[in-house]
Design a protein around this motif. Structure first.
Motif: not given
Length: 68
Positions: A7-11
């Motif tokens: 899972v990649e969390i991108v802000s």
């Protein structure tokens, strides 16, 4: 047999550019404090460690990440 998913969390900021392509986007603008309001973080981006630390240390974020 189990598989491991990444899972990649991108802000990102809606004011800066189009949102990145994603399978799921969760809009948290009304739930969590924007690091931009801190003068020391204002001119940094999500690529800067102090911004990432501020976001990940926001109350509720670790639980949200785990639940997501």
């Amino acid at each position: 047999m189990s598989t491991v998913e990444t899972v990649e969390i991108v802000s990102f900021g809606y004011l800066h550019d189009e949102p990145p392509t994603a399978h799921l986007t969760i809009d948290l603008r009304h739930h969590f404090r924007d690091p931009h309001v801190s003068p020391e973080l204002r001119y940094m981006t999500a690529a800067d460690e102090p911004v990432r630390a501020a976001v990940l240390n926001t109350p509720g974020i670790p639980e949200l990440v785990a639940a997501t």
